[in-house]
Design a protein around this motif. Structure first.
Motif, short mmCIF file in Angstrom:
data_model
loop_
_atom_site.label_atom_id
_atom_site.label_comp_id
_atom_site.label_asym_id
_atom_site.label_seq_id
_atom_site.Cartn_x
_atom_site.Cartn_y
_atom_site.Cartn_z
N UNK A 266 65.90 50.29 37.61
CA UNK A 266 66.09 49.69 38.94
C UNK A 266 65.46 50.54 40.04
N UNK A 267 65.08 51.79 39.73
CA UNK A 267 64.47 52.66 40.73
C UNK A 267 62.94 52.60 40.70
N UNK A 268 62.42 51.80 39.81
CA UNK A 268 60.97 51.72 39.72
C UNK A 268 60.39 50.96 40.91
N UNK A 269 59.08 50.97 40.98
CA UNK A 269 58.39 50.31 42.09
C UNK A 269 58.85 48.87 42.24
N UNK A 270 59.15 48.47 43.45
CA UNK A 270 59.62 47.12 43.72
C UNK A 270 61.12 47.06 43.85
N UNK A 271 61.83 48.01 43.21
CA UNK A 271 63.28 48.01 43.29
C UNK A 271 63.83 49.08 44.21
N UNK A 272 62.98 50.00 44.63
CA UNK A 272 63.46 51.12 45.44
C UNK A 272 63.99 50.64 46.78
N UNK A 273 63.21 49.81 47.46
CA UNK A 273 63.64 49.33 48.79
C UNK A 273 64.90 48.50 48.69
N UNK A 274 64.99 47.64 47.68
CA UNK A 274 66.19 46.84 47.49
C UNK A 274 67.41 47.73 47.27
N UNK A 275 67.25 48.76 46.46
CA UNK A 275 68.36 49.66 46.21
C UNK A 275 68.73 50.47 47.45
N UNK A 276 67.75 50.79 48.28
CA UNK A 276 68.05 51.48 49.54
C UNK A 276 68.86 50.57 50.46
N UNK A 277 68.52 49.29 50.48
CA UNK A 277 69.30 48.34 51.26
C UNK A 277 70.73 48.25 50.71
N UNK A 278 70.84 48.26 49.40
CA UNK A 278 72.15 48.18 48.77
C UNK A 278 72.99 49.41 49.08
N UNK A 279 72.38 50.57 48.99
CA UNK A 279 73.09 51.82 49.32
C UNK A 279 73.54 51.80 50.78
N UNK A 280 72.71 51.26 51.65
CA UNK A 280 73.06 51.17 53.07
C UNK A 280 74.30 50.30 53.28
N UNK A 281 74.38 49.21 52.53
CA UNK A 281 75.57 48.34 52.64
C UNK A 281 76.82 49.08 52.16
N UNK A 282 76.69 49.80 51.04
CA UNK A 282 77.83 50.56 50.51
C UNK A 282 78.33 51.57 51.55
N UNK A 283 77.40 52.29 52.16
CA UNK A 283 77.79 53.30 53.15
C UNK A 283 78.35 52.66 54.41
#
Length: 562
Positions: free
Chosen positions: A90-107
């Motif tokens: 999930x951290x590969x190219x294409x998923x990094x930005x999505x996961x950053x958005x997800x982490x932002x929601x969690x925080x």
């Protein structure tokens, strides 16, 4: 009277078994009731447990604690085994930005929780912050987080542990509705038109960067190939290609991997355009042939194929070129009961189930390559699960100090087994561990663990539920939980749309995955005919689940132990 004793002798095995059987069965049955197409599902067991505890239908505390903790271990470990294979991808190219958005929601969920705590509650009351932690995990519909927070509280409050399940129960129903409602509101805030978003997805599919297929008739002109099988030649070339027709002594056949090439044979090769030149140079010159590939006229078949060939472990779907070379399409992948979109970056694991569509002979080739020996998977590998649990408990019990936290931190029985399960799910095959567990075994263990946990927590919280919620701050838990749910979605969803230009359907899946909320994904799938929501859901789900559990412990140990 024996019947009366069954309900009053709380220390008897029969009473305890009867208690949990009634709470779990009633909770599951009531959880199936849908309101406007939405149900609370198995989480209703918590509410059934609260009612039982409130009327005095309970069990000894030590028994409740054991069943709660053992259920939590089973639940989080099986989740870890499910998300493990896709966690690092999930951290590969294409998923990094999505996961950053997800982490932002969690925080942001955590930040809004603290803001509500300061604004609406008396910060001098020791139990208010733990109750807000319970409200947080009800608002984000995350039961493993509740379990992790509850366990961490036991190390902080040695005696009278706050029953945070009350806050969870108050916030959960509006949490489910709030996720879907905020997603709908986001559509109007960002002025999204569903039809336009679908057209964009269709345009992206048309410009798919997959390798384009190339078909060529070649004459075998390399003496090295004489007497060698098609399988040997393919392995030597180390390139994806398919030989769909072989003409030998004037007879055209569909070759198998065991067929032998001879000098002068003519073959019909399908490969990626980028590999065509190298393959032609190795086999022989291109010639005009009086026979053609008949695949285009063959009827298409749809077949479920199970990955049982261990050599496929870790292989990326895009590297096999199903469409361009083999002439088939993988439309769906199922892993441990969870449907995953067949993206190019998906890595196979033994036990994956593929839905493959294409000409029958080509589908059979894929079946042979993947193994498709269901008998290998008939026996569930229970040993791997319990070995992993042993290692997970040991790992979770290791204390480590963090500056600012008054007590040494441990990953505990929630975090330890989760991390070990993720690692086993992803890398276990490298240690010769059979990591595949049948879907039915995984689902059964996971659901049994979840209902044991929810029932135990509910029964323990039931005794003080009326005083805590009805006569206390119950209404505050409801509306603060609603704020915790919707504010991060509206903020991060708007940024994802207006700044990062994500497709609305991708955002819907990302939100559902961040909140680990299947009803929200089901709603997204009902709106979108494409697979965009499923892709983003599966991309952010593993990291989100991990963070929900980890941050639960950090919040409790750092802020509630002072």
């Amino acid at each position: 009277m024996w019947f009366f004793d069954l309900f009053t002798k709380t220390d008897s095995v029969a009473h305890i078994a009867l208690l949990f059987a009634i709470v779990i069965s009633v909770g599951i049955l009531l959880g199936k009731i849908k309101v406007y197409g939405i149900s609370l599902g198995v989480t209703f067991v918590l509410f059934a447990g609260i009612v039982a505890g409130h009327i005095g239908f309970t069990a000894p505390t030590n028994i409740l604690n054991f069943l709660q903790d053992f259920g939590l271990i089973l639940f989080v470990f099986c989740i870890g085994m499910q998300v493990g294979p896709g966690f690092f991808e999930s951290f590969r190219k294409g998923g990094i930005t999505l996961n950053l958005m997800s982490v932002s929601i969690v925080l942001l969920n955590i930040a809004v929780m603290f803001a509500c705590y300061v604004i609406f509650f008396d910060t001098h009351v020791a139990s208010n912050l733990p109750m807000m932690v319970g409200t947080l995990y009800g608002a984000v519909t995350n039961t493993p987080g509740l379990g992790a927070a509850n366990e961490a509280l036991e190390s902080v409050f040695k005696g009278n542990i706050p029953q945070i399940a009350s806050g969870y129960a108050c916030a959960y129903p509006l949490g489910v509705l709030g996720i879907i409602g905020a997603t709908i509101a986001l559509r109007f805030i960002t002025r999204v038109k569903i039809s336009d978003e679908e057209k964009i997805l269709e345009a992206e599919e048309a410009e798919n960067p997959h390798a384009k297929p190339h078909q060529m008739h070649l004459k075998v002109d390399n003496s090295y190939l004489a007497g060698r099988t098609l399988k040997q030649i393919s392995e030597f070339l180390n390139r994806d290609m398919i030989c769909s027709r072989l003409m030998h002594d004037g007879k055209v056949t569909i070759p198998s991997s065991k067929d032998v090439f001879e000098m002068g044979d003519e073959v019909l090769i399908v490969c990626a355009e980028a590999d065509a030149e190298a393959i032609q140079a190795f086999i022989g010159p291109e010639v005009e042939a009086p026979w053609t590939d008949e695949n285009a006229n063959l009827p298409l078949v749809s077949k479920r194929i199970v990955v049982t060939n261990s050599s496929m472990n870790g292989k990326m779907l895009g590297s096999i070129h199903f469409s361009s070379i083999y002439g088939v399409t993988v439309t769906r992948i199922s892993r441990l009961g969870m449907d995953v979109f067949a993206s190019r970056n998906y890595r196979f694991q033994v036990g994956d189930k593929l839905l493959v569509v294409g000409p029958e002979d080509n589908v059979n080739r894929i079946s042979e390559m993947m193994g498709n020996s269901v008998k290998r998977l008939d026996t569930p590998n229970i040993a791997t699960i319990f070995i992993g649990i042993v290692v997970g408990i040991l790992f979770g019990s290791i204390p480590f100090a963090i500056p600012g936290i008054p007590v040494p931190m441990k990953l505990g029985i929630a975090g330890g087994p989760l991390i070990i399960a993720i690692l086993i799910g992803r890398y276990g095959y490298r240690m010769k561990m059979t990591t595949y567990t049948t879907n039915s075994a995984n689902m059964m263990l996971r659901e049994v663990g979840l209902v044991l946990f929810l029932a135990s927590v509910g029964i323990k919280a039931g005794a003080g539920f009326w005083e805590t919620v009805i006569q206390g701050d119950g209404l505050k838990y409801v509306y603060t939980g609603f704020l915790i749910t919707i504010i991060p979605i509206l903020i991060i969803g708007t940024i994802a749309r207006l700044h990062f230009k994500f497709n609305y359907f991708t955002i819907m899946g990302m939100i559902a995955g961040t909140y680990t909320d299947p009803p929200a994904l089901a709603y997204a799938n009902s709106v979108c005919v494409k697979e965009a929501p499923a892709i983003s859901y599966s991309t952010v789900y593993p990291l989100s689940m991990f963070l929900r559990i980890l941050t639960a412990q950090i919040i409790v140990l750092f802020f509630c132990g002072g």
